[in-house]
Write an enzyme that holds these catalytic residues in place. Structure first.
Site, PDB file in Angstrom:
ATOM      1  N   LYS A 194       0.406  43.141  27.491  1.00 11.22           N
ATOM      2  CA  LYS A 194       0.996  43.460  28.790  1.00 11.22           C
ATOM      3  C   LYS A 194       2.392  44.087  28.621  1.00 11.22           C
ATOM      4  O   LYS A 194       2.950  44.097  27.509  1.00 11.22           O
ATOM      5  CB  LYS A 194       1.075  42.174  29.611  1.00 11.22           C
ATOM      6  CG  LYS A 194      -0.297  41.576  30.003  1.00 11.22           C
ATOM      7  CD  LYS A 194      -0.072  40.230  30.692  1.00 11.22           C
ATOM      8  CE  LYS A 194      -1.318  39.647  31.273  1.00 11.22           C
ATOM      9  NZ  LYS A 194      -1.037  38.339  31.932  1.00 11.22           N
ATOM     10  N   TYR A 252      -7.282  42.382  38.869  1.00  8.99           N
ATOM     11  CA  TYR A 252      -6.948  41.007  39.262  1.00  8.99           C
ATOM     12  C   TYR A 252      -7.495  40.646  40.645  1.00  8.99           C
ATOM     13  O   TYR A 252      -7.007  39.699  41.268  1.00  8.99           O
ATOM     14  CB  TYR A 252      -5.432  40.804  39.195  1.00  8.99           C
ATOM     15  CG  TYR A 252      -4.940  40.651  37.758  1.00  8.99           C
ATOM     16  CD1 TYR A 252      -5.286  39.531  36.996  1.00  8.99           C
ATOM     17  CD2 TYR A 252      -4.156  41.632  37.153  1.00  8.99           C
ATOM     18  CE1 TYR A 252      -4.863  39.392  35.685  1.00  8.99           C
ATOM     19  CE2 TYR A 252      -3.718  41.493  35.828  1.00  8.99           C
ATOM     20  CZ  TYR A 252      -4.082  40.369  35.112  1.00  8.99           C
ATOM     21  OH  TYR A 252      -3.663  40.220  33.801  1.00  8.99           O
ATOM     22  N   HIS A 276      -3.402  39.663  28.074  1.00 16.64           N
ATOM     23  CA  HIS A 276      -4.583  39.359  28.881  1.00 16.64           C
ATOM     24  C   HIS A 276      -5.797  39.336  27.971  1.00 16.64           C
ATOM     25  O   HIS A 276      -5.901  40.149  27.052  1.00 16.64           O
ATOM     26  CB  HIS A 276      -4.816  40.435  29.956  1.00 16.64           C
ATOM     27  CG  HIS A 276      -6.180  40.310  30.583  1.00 16.64           C
ATOM     28  ND1 HIS A 276      -6.454  39.384  31.569  1.00 16.64           N
ATOM     29  CD2 HIS A 276      -7.361  40.918  30.303  1.00 16.64           C
ATOM     30  CE1 HIS A 276      -7.752  39.454  31.873  1.00 16.64           C
ATOM     31  NE2 HIS A 276      -8.320  40.376  31.126  1.00 16.64           N
ATOM     32  N   ASN A 331       3.454  36.446  30.154  1.00 15.46           N
ATOM     33  CA  ASN A 331       2.818  35.709  29.056  1.00 15.46           C
ATOM     34  C   ASN A 331       2.166  36.635  28.030  1.00 15.46           C
ATOM     35  O   ASN A 331       1.237  36.242  27.333  1.00 15.46           O
ATOM     36  CB  ASN A 331       1.817  34.706  29.633  1.00 15.46           C
ATOM     37  CG  ASN A 331       0.816  35.373  30.554  1.00 15.46           C
ATOM     38  OD1 ASN A 331       0.760  36.596  30.643  1.00 15.46           O
ATOM     39  ND2 ASN A 331       0.010  34.577  31.223  1.00 15.46           N
ATOM     40  N   GLU A 363     -14.371  43.884  33.576  1.00 19.80           N
ATOM     41  CA  GLU A 363     -13.059  44.444  33.234  1.00 19.80           C
ATOM     42  C   GLU A 363     -13.119  45.674  32.318  1.00 19.80           C
ATOM     43  O   GLU A 363     -12.345  46.622  32.499  1.00 19.80           O
ATOM     44  CB  GLU A 363     -12.200  43.369  32.537  1.00 19.80           C
ATOM     45  CG  GLU A 363     -11.802  42.236  33.473  1.00 19.80           C
ATOM     46  CD  GLU A 363     -11.220  41.034  32.729  1.00 19.80           C
ATOM     47  OE1 GLU A 363     -11.079  41.082  31.480  1.00 19.80           O
ATOM     48  OE2 GLU A 363     -10.902  40.039  33.401  1.00 19.80           O
TER      49      GLU A 363
HETATM   50  N1  UDP Z   1       0.083  34.333  36.894  1.00 20.87           N
HETATM   51  C1  UDP Z   1       1.325  34.068  37.449  1.00 20.87           C
HETATM   52  N2  UDP Z   1       1.508  32.880  38.096  1.00 20.87           N
HETATM   53  C2  UDP Z   1       0.539  31.943  38.213  1.00 20.87           C
HETATM   54  C3  UDP Z   1      -0.706  32.204  37.636  1.00 20.87           C
HETATM   55  C4  UDP Z   1      -0.903  33.420  36.986  1.00 20.87           C
HETATM   56  O1  UDP Z   1       2.223  34.897  37.376  1.00 20.87           O
HETATM   57  O2  UDP Z   1       0.784  30.872  38.811  1.00 20.87           O
HETATM   58  C5  UDP Z   1      -0.156  35.627  36.207  1.00 20.87           C
HETATM   59  C6  UDP Z   1      -0.091  35.498  34.674  1.00 20.87           C
HETATM   60  O3  UDP Z   1       0.481  36.700  34.149  1.00 20.87           O
HETATM   61  C7  UDP Z   1      -1.553  35.371  34.304  1.00 20.87           C
HETATM   62  C8  UDP Z   1      -2.219  36.286  35.351  1.00 20.87           C
HETATM   63  O4  UDP Z   1      -1.448  36.105  36.527  1.00 20.87           O
HETATM   64  O5  UDP Z   1      -1.816  35.772  32.970  1.00 20.87           O
HETATM   65  C9  UDP Z   1      -3.676  35.977  35.619  1.00 20.87           C
HETATM   66  O6  UDP Z   1      -3.818  34.600  35.896  1.00 20.87           O
HETATM   67  P1  UDP Z   1      -5.006  33.735  35.261  1.00 20.87           P
HETATM   68  O7  UDP Z   1      -5.019  32.409  35.958  1.00 20.87           O
HETATM   69  O8  UDP Z   1      -6.254  34.544  35.290  1.00 20.87           O
HETATM   70  O9  UDP Z   1      -4.507  33.494  33.760  1.00 20.87           O
HETATM   71  P2  UDP Z   1      -5.035  34.051  32.351  1.00 20.87           P
HETATM   72  O10 UDP Z   1      -6.510  34.285  32.469  1.00 20.87           O
HETATM   73  O11 UDP Z   1      -4.253  35.303  32.073  1.00 20.87           O
HETATM   74  O12 UDP Z   1      -4.696  32.956  31.355  1.00 20.87           O
HETATM   75 MG    MG Z   2      -7.659  35.204  33.933  1.00 21.02          MG
END
Ligand code: UDP
Ligand code: MG
Length: 153
Positions: free
Chosen positions: A10, A50, A116, A113, A127
């Site tokens: 990212k 997303y 992805h 983080n 995706e």
């Molecule tokens: N995210 C965020 N706040 C939250 C949850 C998610 O900013 O409370 C962002 C974070 O960058 C995350 C992305 O949205 O990687 C997608 O969320 P998901 O729950 O799908 O997490 P991932 O699959 O990336 O672990």
């Molecule tokens: Mg996710």
């Protein structure tokens, strides 16, 4: 079963110089790189990617974050790659991700983080075509496949 997964370094990962480190971890694990595109993800593409999170409090924030600066978008292939990559990424938030994982080692943020990764075969099927046409996915054999999987017959 061979699988493909969408991996994105990212914008924070690119800005913080972690592209090589992250690719290196997956390469060393034995994943096959089958596609890569360095691009600034358009906002509309981020919304589509997303879409499952639409309506959640962080949705607008994650769309803005993902489209804010270039990302390294890739597809890796291996038997069981989806779950393996998720384990190597670590838990969603940098501050709770285990040390030894990508997020656990390099992020202490909630949303920023670094990476992805598709979370299921269904997510990967949804995706990957957002970013790559079928022709852009390289179909080739890794020369060390029998050593990776222990198929010596
Ligand atoms: N995210 C965020 N706040 C939250 C949850 C998610 O900013 O409370 C962002 C974070 O960058 C995350 C992305 O949205 O990687 C997608 O969320 P998901 O729950 O799908 O997490 P991932 O699959 O990336 O672990
Ligand atoms: Mg996710």
């Amino acid at each position: 079963m061979t699988e493909k997964t969408l991996i994105i370094v990212k914008p924070d990962g690119v800005q913080r110089h972690y592209v090589g480190e992250i690719i290196s971890r997956f390469e060393k694990k034995g994943f096959k790189l089958v596609a890569a595109k360095f691009m600034r993800i358009p906002e509309e593409t981020a919304r589509k990617h997303y879409a499952v999170h639409e309506g959640k409090p962080f949705f607008e924030g994650v769309v803005k974050y993902i489209s804010s600066s270039p990302s390294m978008v890739m597809v890796f292939q291996a038997d069981g790659v989806i779950d393996m990559a998720r384990k190597m990424m670590g838990a969603t938030f940098g501050f709770t991700a285990e040390p030894g994982t990508i997020r656990g080692d390099f992020s202490c943020s909630k949303g920023y983080n670094l990476i992805h990764g598709s979370d299921s075969p269904e997510s990967a099927d949804f995706e990957i075509p957002i970013y790559f046409t079928p022709e852009e996915l390289a179909d080739y054999e890794l020369s060390d496949e029998k050593w990776l999987y222990g198929k010596n017959d």
